[in-house]
Motif scaffolding. Structure first.
Motif, short mmCIF file in Angstrom:
data_model
loop_
_atom_site.label_atom_id
_atom_site.label_comp_id
_atom_site.label_asym_id
_atom_site.label_seq_id
_atom_site.Cartn_x
_atom_site.Cartn_y
_atom_site.Cartn_z
N SER A 297 0.84 -1.11 0.07
CA SER A 297 0.19 -0.08 -0.13
C SER A 297 0.86 1.15 0.05
N ASP A 298 2.02 1.19 0.90
CA ASP A 298 2.91 2.40 0.42
C ASP A 298 3.39 2.67 -0.48
N LEU A 299 3.61 1.79 -1.56
CA LEU A 299 4.06 2.00 -2.83
C LEU A 299 3.10 2.57 -3.84
N LEU A 300 1.80 1.81 -3.41
CA LEU A 300 0.79 2.12 -4.27
C LEU A 300 0.32 3.57 -4.10
N ALA A 301 0.35 3.94 -2.89
CA ALA A 301 0.20 5.41 -2.70
C ALA A 301 0.99 6.58 -3.40
N LEU A 302 2.29 6.18 -3.88
CA LEU A 302 2.98 7.07 -4.60
C LEU A 302 2.59 7.04 -5.92
N LEU A 303 1.77 6.30 -6.74
CA LEU A 303 1.25 6.25 -7.74
C LEU A 303 -0.05 6.95 -8.24
N THR A 304 -0.23 7.36 -9.23
CA THR A 304 -1.66 8.09 -9.45
C THR A 304 -2.60 6.89 -9.98
N ASP A 305 -3.85 7.24 -10.05
CA ASP A 305 -4.88 6.28 -10.50
C ASP A 305 -4.42 5.78 -11.92
N GLU A 306 -4.04 6.80 -12.82
CA GLU A 306 -3.73 6.34 -14.09
C GLU A 306 -2.65 5.34 -14.30
N GLU A 307 -1.47 5.61 -13.29
CA GLU A 307 -0.40 4.70 -13.56
C GLU A 307 -0.82 3.37 -12.59
N ILE A 308 -1.79 3.22 -11.74
CA ILE A 308 -2.08 1.91 -11.35
C ILE A 308 -2.97 1.40 -12.54
#
Length: 505
Positions: A297-308
Motif C-alpha cells: 500500500s505504501d508503494l501504491l500510494a506513490l502512484l496516480t490512478d492512471e499509473e495503477i
C-alpha cells in the motif's frame, strides 16, 4: 525436452562424492517452477542440507579439457565465459564418460530469455534497463572468433557431426550459466592466482573481475522467491551431522560448499535459496520471466490512478538505472556549457571529477526505485559535477558531496528522467492495455520462481496466450514498472522546483 529424473540425479550425486540429507529433503516438481526441494520434516535453523565437494563443481579448472589443448590455445579462450562454455560442450559430448554426466543430462534444454527472442520481440525492450544488456551479437562474436576455430582444429575432441558444439549449443550452455551458475574467487580453483585470505565464499555477482563462474550441482536445483529465502550456500563448512545417509556415513566430505537452512523450515515447505530480490529487468534477462506481486500500500500510494490503471501489481524490487554518461550530458545541457566556457576544457574538468568519484569506490550507475526519496549517490554525483566548492572540498577532505536536492540538482535530474522516458515504446496506458489484453489471471502466486517463466497464470479464455504474446506482456510489465518509478521521481524533483517558483512569486 529432457525429463528430469530426480532418483537418477541423486544416485549420481552421491556416487560422485556429494552428500544430502534424505531425512530433511527430497526433490519434487512445483507448479510453474519445475523441480525444487521440499522439507520432509521440520528443519531447525543452521541445519546442513547437502554438501558439494570442490571436485564435483564443474569449472574450467576441474574439467580435464585444458590438458587436451596447448597452453596457448587455452589462454586464447580467456574471454567471458568461453572456457566454461567449451568445457560444458565437451563434457556433454563425452556422455557417460564425463564425471558430470548425471548433472548435464538432467539440466534444462529450453529457455525463454530475451537472448533467444527474435528481433521484433526484442524491440519491445527498447528503453528498458535490459535493452543494452542482452548481448546476443557480442556472444555470437565470441563463439565465432574464439570457440569455433578451436573446435574446428580439434575434431578428435569435437566431432564435426556432433550437435554439442554448434551455435545453438553455445546459446544453450550460455543460458544455463546465466541462469544457474555461481561465482567463486578464481584463486579457489586457479593455481596461478594468488591464494585467498582463507575466507572463501561464493557470490552471485558475475561482474566481479576476481570471480569466476562455476556450475554447482544440486545447489542450482533450489528455486528462489521474493523475500522467501530460507537457505544459503556456505563455503568450506565442516559437516557434523548425525543424520547422514547410511550411504555417506564415514565418508570424507572435503573442501566444498554446504547448503544450510537459515531459519526454521516447516514440513512440506519449499526450500528456497538466497534471493537477491532482483528487478524484473534482471529476472527477464537471466531467467526469462518476471515477478508479479501485489504492490504494498505504501508503494501504491506513490502512484496516480492512471499509473495503477486497475492493475496494482508489479515487482517491489524494480528499479531504473541512470548512467553517469547520461547525467553528464544533462549537466552539459541544463547548464548551457555548449556556450561560453570552452567545451573541451569543461569536459576535461568533469573527467577529473568523475575519475575521482570512481577512485573513491563509487558507482557510475544510479538506481531509482519506487520510493519517495531520490538516490543519494545520484544527488552527490551531480553536486560534484556542478559545484566547484563541492569538488574542492571533496578532493581536499576525501568526503563525498552533500545530498541536498536544490533547484540546480532537481533540474538536472528532471532532464535525465525526461530523457529516459523519451526512449520507451508507448506510454503507461498502452503498457497496461497489453498486460490486460491477454485475459490473464494476474492474481500472483506466493512462490514466484526464478527458474521457470511462469510468473503469471494464463486462463483458457480471451486472446490466445502464445509464447510470443507472453513475451510481449513481460516486456510491457518491465516497461510499466520502470515508467512508474520515473514518474514518481519526476514528481519529486518537480515538487522541489515548484517550491522555488512559489517562493519567487
Amino acid at each position: 525436452m529432457t525429463t528430469f529424473e530426480p532418483t537418477e540425479f541423486l544416485k549420481w550425486f552421491q556416487k560422485a562424492g556429494g552428500w544430502y540429507s534424505d531425512k530433511y529433503l527430497r526433490l519434487k516438481p512445483f507448479e510453474g517452477m519445475g523441480y525444487g526441494a521440499v522439507a520432509l520434516a521440520r528443519i531447525p535453523e543452521d541445519t546442513p542440507l547437502f554438501h558439494i565437494p570442490d571436485s564435483l563443481i564443474l569449472s574450467p579448472f576441474t574439467s580435464e579439457l585444458s590438458t587436451k589443448l596447448s597452453e596457448e590455445e587455452w589462454e586464447r579462450l580467456d574471454h567471458g565465459w568461453c572456457k566454461l562454455i567449451l568445457v560444458m560442450m565437451w563434457e556433454s559430448e563425452r556422455g557417460k564418460e564425463s564425471p558430470w554426466s548425471g548433472y548435464l543430462s538432467n539440466m534444462p534444454r529450453e529457455f525463454d530469455t530475451p537472448m533467444l527472442w527474435d528481433d521484433e520481440e526484442r524491440k519491445e525492450l527498447v528503453g528498458t534497463d535490459i535493452e543494452d544488456r542482452i548481448g546476443k551479437d557480442e556472444a555470437e562474436k565470441e563463439y565465432t572468433e574464439y570457440l569455433l576455430p578451436l573446435i574446428n582444429a580439434h575434431p578428435e575432441l569435437f566431432p564435426p557431426s556432433s550437435t554439442h558444439h554448434t551455435l545453438d549449443s553455445f546459446h544453450l550452455q550460455g543460458s544455463r550459466i546465466l541462469s544457474r551458475s555461481f561465482t567463486v574467487p578464481s584463486s579457489r580453483f586457479n593455481p596461478k592466482d594468488k591464494e585467498s585470505d582463507g575466507e572463501s565464499d561464493f557470490s552471485d555477482d558475475d561482474d566481479d573481475e576476481d570471480q569466476i563462474a562455476v556450475m554447482i550441482p544440486f545447489a542450482d536445483m533450489l528455486n528462489a522467491a521474493f523475500e522467501n529465502d530460507n537457505a544459503h550456500l556456505f563455503a568450506d563448512e565442516e559437516i557434523n551431522n548425525d543424520d547422514e545417509n547410511e550411504h555417506d556415513k564415514g565418508k570424507e566430505k572435503g573442501k566444498g560448499f554446504t547448503m544450510k537452512s537459515t531459519k526454521v523450515i516447516e514440513k512440506d515447505e519449499q526450500i528456497y535459496n538466497t534471493y537477491a530480490s532482483p528487478p524484473n529487468s534482471e529476472l527477464l534477462r537471466k531467467y526469462g520471466h518476471v515477478d508479479i506481486l501485489p504492490l504494498p500500500s505504501d508503494l501504491l500510494a506513490l502512484l496516480t490512478d492512471e499509473e495503477i490503471g486497475g492493475w496494482g501489481y508489479g515487482n517491489p524490487a524494480d528499479e531504473v538505472l541512470i548512467d553517469g554518461e547520461m547525467v553528464l550530458k544533462c549537466v552539459e545541457k541544463v547548464t548551457n556549457k555548449q556556450q561560453g566556457e570552452d567545451l573541451d576544457k569543461w569536459r576535461g574538468k568533469m573527467t577529473k571529477r568523475i575519475d575521482w568519484w570512481l577512485e573513491e569506490g563509487q558507482e557510475d550507475m544510479f538506481p531509482l526505485s519506487l520510493s519517495p526519496e531520490i538516490d543519494e549517490s545520484l544527488i552527490a554525483f551531480i553536486r560534484l559535477l556542478i559545484y566547484d566548492q563541492e569538488w574542492l572540498r571533496a578532493k581536499k577532505k576525501g568526503k563525498l558531496p552533500t545530498t541536498t536536492i536544490d533547484n540546480d540538482v532537481a533540474a538536472i535530474i528532471r532532464e535525465a528522467i525526461q530523457s529516459r522516458l523519451a526512449r520507451y515504446i508507448g506510454d503507461i496506458k498502452s503498457d497496461l492495455n497489453i498486460i490486460q489484453s491477454l485475459e490473464i489471471d494476474h492474481i500472483p502466486r506466493s512462490n514466484a520462481s526464478t527458474t521457470q517463466a511462469d510468473g503469471i497464470k494464463a486462463e483458457a479464455k480471451g486472446e490466445q496466450v502464445t509464447a510470443k504474446n507472453i513475451r510481449k506482456c513481460y516486456a510491457a510489465i518491465v516497461r510499466l514498472g520502470e515508467k512508474r518509478i520515473l514518474n514518481v521521481a519526476l514528481r519529486i524533483v518537480e515538487g522541489q522546483l515548484n517550491k522555488k517558483r512559489k517562493a519567487e512569486d
